[in-house]
Design an enzyme around this catalytic site. Sequence first.
Site, PDB file in Angstrom:
ATOM      1  N   LYS A  54       0.813  -1.228   0.000  1.00 19.20           N
ATOM      2  CA  LYS A  54       0.000   0.000   0.000  1.00 19.20           C
ATOM      3  C   LYS A  54       0.845   1.277   0.000  1.00 19.20           C
ATOM      4  CE  LYS A  54      -4.093  -1.965   2.207  1.00 19.20           C
ATOM      5  NZ  LYS A  54      -5.042  -1.873   3.309  1.00 19.20           N
ATOM      6  N   ASP A  61     -10.112   2.412   2.802  1.00 22.03           N
ATOM      7  CA  ASP A  61     -10.200   1.663   4.070  1.00 22.03           C
ATOM      8  C   ASP A  61     -10.976   2.447   5.137  1.00 22.03           C
ATOM      9  OD1 ASP A  61      -8.865  -0.620   3.254  1.00 22.03           O
ATOM     10  OD2 ASP A  61      -6.893   0.100   3.877  1.00 22.03           O
TER      11      ASP A  61
HETATM   12  P1  NDP Z   1       0.970  -3.282   9.315  1.00 24.32           P
HETATM   13  O1  NDP Z   1       1.911  -4.411   9.138  1.00 24.32           O
HETATM   14  O2  NDP Z   1       1.204  -1.986   8.628  1.00 24.32           O
HETATM   15  O3  NDP Z   1       0.885  -2.933  10.908  1.00 24.32           O
HETATM   16  C1  NDP Z   1       0.753  -3.945  11.855  1.00 24.32           C
HETATM   17  C2  NDP Z   1       0.407  -3.349  13.227  1.00 24.32           C
HETATM   18  O4  NDP Z   1       0.125  -4.439  14.103  1.00 24.32           O
HETATM   19  C3  NDP Z   1       1.534  -2.546  13.871  1.00 24.32           C
HETATM   20  O5  NDP Z   1       0.977  -1.485  14.629  1.00 24.32           O
HETATM   21  C4  NDP Z   1       2.186  -3.587  14.803  1.00 24.32           C
HETATM   22  O6  NDP Z   1       2.815  -3.020  15.932  1.00 24.32           O
HETATM   23  C5  NDP Z   1       0.957  -4.338  15.263  1.00 24.32           C
HETATM   24  N1  NDP Z   1       1.223  -5.684  15.740  1.00 24.32           N
HETATM   25  C6  NDP Z   1       1.537  -6.787  15.012  1.00 24.32           C
HETATM   26  N2  NDP Z   1       1.652  -7.863  15.824  1.00 24.32           N
HETATM   27  C7  NDP Z   1       1.402  -7.426  17.081  1.00 24.32           C
HETATM   28  C8  NDP Z   1       1.364  -8.053  18.361  1.00 24.32           C
HETATM   29  N3  NDP Z   1       1.597  -9.363  18.511  1.00 24.32           N
HETATM   30  N4  NDP Z   1       1.051  -7.316  19.449  1.00 24.32           N
HETATM   31  C9  NDP Z   1       0.795  -5.987  19.298  1.00 24.32           C
HETATM   32  N5  NDP Z   1       0.817  -5.330  18.130  1.00 24.32           N
HETATM   33  C10 NDP Z   1       1.118  -6.037  17.028  1.00 24.32           C
HETATM   34  O7  NDP Z   1      -0.459  -3.872   8.958  1.00 24.32           O
HETATM   35  P2  NDP Z   1      -1.755  -3.046   8.504  1.00 24.32           P
HETATM   36  O8  NDP Z   1      -1.865  -1.864   9.394  1.00 24.32           O
HETATM   37  O9  NDP Z   1      -1.753  -2.828   7.047  1.00 24.32           O
HETATM   38  O10 NDP Z   1      -2.940  -4.086   8.809  1.00 24.32           O
HETATM   39  C11 NDP Z   1      -3.331  -4.412  10.143  1.00 24.32           C
HETATM   40  C12 NDP Z   1      -4.460  -5.417  10.093  1.00 24.32           C
HETATM   41  O11 NDP Z   1      -5.643  -4.832   9.598  1.00 24.32           O
HETATM   42  C13 NDP Z   1      -4.131  -6.613   9.194  1.00 24.32           C
HETATM   43  O12 NDP Z   1      -4.394  -7.785   9.923  1.00 24.32           O
HETATM   44  C14 NDP Z   1      -5.082  -6.472   8.036  1.00 24.32           C
HETATM   45  O13 NDP Z   1      -5.503  -7.728   7.573  1.00 24.32           O
HETATM   46  C15 NDP Z   1      -6.248  -5.721   8.673  1.00 24.32           C
HETATM   47  N6  NDP Z   1      -7.003  -4.926   7.688  1.00 24.32           N
HETATM   48  C16 NDP Z   1      -8.318  -5.211   7.490  1.00 24.32           C
HETATM   49  C17 NDP Z   1      -9.072  -4.508   6.569  1.00 24.32           C
HETATM   50  C18 NDP Z   1     -10.503  -4.851   6.379  1.00 24.32           C
HETATM   51  O14 NDP Z   1     -11.090  -4.409   5.389  1.00 24.32           O
HETATM   52  N7  NDP Z   1     -11.117  -5.585   7.285  1.00 24.32           N
HETATM   53  C19 NDP Z   1      -8.479  -3.437   5.749  1.00 24.32           C
HETATM   54  C20 NDP Z   1      -7.080  -3.181   6.051  1.00 24.32           C
HETATM   55  C21 NDP Z   1      -6.381  -3.925   6.967  1.00 24.32           C
HETATM   56  P3  NDP Z   1       4.362  -2.481  15.851  1.00 24.32           P
HETATM   57  O15 NDP Z   1       4.300  -1.167  15.156  1.00 24.32           O
HETATM   58  O16 NDP Z   1       4.775  -2.373  17.269  1.00 24.32           O
HETATM   59  O17 NDP Z   1       5.110  -3.528  15.075  1.00 24.32           O
END
Ligand code: NDP
Length: 272
Positions: free
Chosen positions: A65, A101
């Site tokens: 993205k 989104d």
């Molecule tokens: P990114 O990889 O950009 O960000 C991931 C985020 O999750 C970061 O803030 C990260 O924290 C956090 N994270 C990951 N693992 C953990 C953990 N074990 N404990 C705490 N925090 C954690 O992903 P996106 O933001 O693009 O997507 C996030 C989710 O949203 C995805 O699962 C995606 O499938 C979902 N989504 C759903 C949509 C829908 O239409 N339903 C649309 C868009 C996304 P840190 O910064 O500390 O690493």
Amino acid sequence: MDLYCVFGNPIKHSRSPFIHQQFALQTGQNIDYQTKLVELTAFEKAVKTFIAQGGKGANVTVPFKEQALQLCDQISVRAQQAGAVNTLSFIDNRIVGDNTDGIGLIADLKNHNISLMNQRILIIGAGGAAKGIIQPLLIEKPSLLVIANRTLEKAEAIVAQHNSSNLFASSYAALSQQSFDLIINATSASLSGLLPDIPAQVITCNTICYDMVYQQEITVFLQWAKQQGAKKIIDGLGMLVEQAAESFYIWRGVKPQTDEVLIQLRNKLIMN
Ligand code: NDP
């Protein structure tokens, strides 16, 4: 027939082809929509190849993205605010980017009759998905919007990009004295069956908990929220359908109905 696709890695389990095919049937549009698995270093090439094949538009999902934003000749205000693009349109040799989104989330919350005005809202996570929902949520005038992230600096960077006196960044630990009307889990933790380590006090019997992840089973976050006594729990399947409807509208100029498609998708998810 007009060609569309979704670029991602992984992409095999994407529900987008089903959703867009249903929208096309419903609105009488003649489109073909496929998934495109893209090598991590080959996003630009994949987009250019698709354009050369006559592609009219595409969705973009993890992890492309932010790269998609860089590739665009023109981007919408909401894509700029999100720092990410999930919808590309190929018009007159130009690549136009948008982000649906945030509007998808707001539409799904409204479908559930959830009011946002004057509410205390917590977003967990500060990745691309969280970035995309901040401005659309602020427009709804919550009394407080807190972004809590495992890596605090990322939440602070998002807050610094917005000019709002109601928006704050927080560590997980600092949430222990606060409770919220709506909590949105915008982390990807549920995909790995993990819980963000937030204090249980954030949830009261009046709290609605939303997980942007959707799965066949209830997500671990929503299970936990239920155990803490949350008033209502909702997964991200409705958001997925609503953001797709907005992409379809951008491409075809016609807004599809989402309720029936969501029912079909939920049934498919349960049966898989
Ligand atoms: P990114 O990889 O950009 O960000 C991931 C985020 O999750 C970061 O803030 C990260 O924290 C956090 N994270 C990951 N693992 C953990 C953990 N074990 N404990 C705490 N925090 C954690 O992903 P996106 O933001 O693009 O997507 C996030 C989710 O949203 C995805 O699962 C995606 O499938 C979902 N989504 C759903 C949509 C829908 O239409 N339903 C649309 C868009 C996304 P840190 O910064 O500390 O690493």
